[in-house]
Design an enzyme around this catalytic site. Sequence first.
Site, mmCIF file in Angstrom:
data_model
loop_
_atom_site.group_PDB
_atom_site.id
_atom_site.type_symbol
_atom_site.label_atom_id
_atom_site.label_comp_id
_atom_site.label_asym_id
_atom_site.label_seq_id
_atom_site.Cartn_x
_atom_site.Cartn_y
_atom_site.Cartn_z
ATOM 1 N N MET A 119 -43.351 43.964 30.908
ATOM 2 C CA MET A 119 -44.692 44.746 30.892
ATOM 3 C C MET A 119 -45.279 44.976 32.101
ATOM 4 O O MET A 119 -45.430 43.736 32.952
ATOM 5 C CB MET A 119 -45.549 44.041 30.068
ATOM 6 C CG MET A 119 -45.274 44.082 28.486
ATOM 7 S SD MET A 119 -46.259 43.208 27.440
ATOM 8 C CE MET A 119 -46.158 41.340 27.702
ATOM 9 N N GLY A 146 -49.760 41.914 33.333
ATOM 10 C CA GLY A 146 -48.272 41.832 33.640
ATOM 11 C C GLY A 146 -47.220 40.682 33.471
ATOM 12 O O GLY A 146 -47.945 39.490 34.066
ATOM 13 N N SER A 147 -46.433 40.628 32.508
ATOM 14 C CA SER A 147 -45.800 39.744 32.222
ATOM 15 C C SER A 147 -44.624 40.265 31.351
ATOM 16 O O SER A 147 -43.970 41.344 31.507
ATOM 17 C CB SER A 147 -46.503 38.850 31.090
ATOM 18 O OG SER A 147 -47.505 39.830 30.097
ATOM 19 N N ARG A 148 -43.920 39.303 30.534
ATOM 20 C CA ARG A 148 -42.958 39.854 29.968
ATOM 21 C C ARG A 148 -42.698 38.822 28.755
ATOM 22 O O ARG A 148 -43.290 37.788 28.437
ATOM 23 C CB ARG A 148 -41.590 39.577 30.728
ATOM 24 C CG ARG A 148 -40.573 38.122 30.267
ATOM 25 C CD ARG A 148 -39.431 38.407 31.341
ATOM 26 N NE ARG A 148 -38.376 37.378 30.664
ATOM 27 C CZ ARG A 148 -37.139 37.047 31.549
ATOM 28 N NH1 ARG A 148 -37.086 37.658 32.732
ATOM 29 N NH2 ARG A 148 -36.637 36.243 31.086
#
Length: 227
Positions: free
Chosen positions: A97, A185-187
């Site tokens: 993301m 922001g990450s996953r």
Amino acid sequence: MFHREGQKIILATFFIVCAVILLSQFYVNIPWLRWALQILALVFLVLILQFFRNPSRRPNKNFDEILAPVDGKVVVIEEVEETEYFKDKRRQVSIFMSPINVHVTRYPASGSVTYSKYHPGKYLVAWHPKSSTENERTTVVIKTPKFGEILYRQIAGAMARRIVNYAEVGESVQQGEDAGFIKFGSRVDVFLPLDCAVTVKLNQKVVGAKTCIAAVVKKDEEGEITY
């Protein structure tokens, strides 16, 4: 609609922006500088509102499908050894993301939560190979009717410094419902059984609670595989 995790930040940002606009109006005598400050303040407010947006999603619930838990881009599809819970080989699908994506995490399948654990950790960039095991993260396992147990992992990135996870062991959850939030922001990694069919491709953009990322393998009368 905005996510509940952003309510305090949105409110604080609104008051700060109002203060900047009022103070600049009365105390900044250079017109171009006053306008610049006011425009920057409004742009900042819009960015905060955009980040915490929570669009309504009504998935067509299907026990034969696993839906994307978040919006983003597929960055990993591979067979791996899952070492925290299953301790065997699984098929991993990872979704990255960016800060402009919706950051709501949604349950990828309906079932009961059998495992939910928070792990403190580092803040490596989300696409780093070791971020799945070394970054701050939460791991959730859902027991589903068709896939058995599936695991998804929220992973903090270099900017994401807070992961919110609503899953509690023993509760029943519904596909597409709000499961948490990752700030900035990450996953998310999803670990699936080897005998399922992955229905997305690398670099494909997916939509949380809408895009099918895996399906139960079926065969027609002629023995051809269908989904």
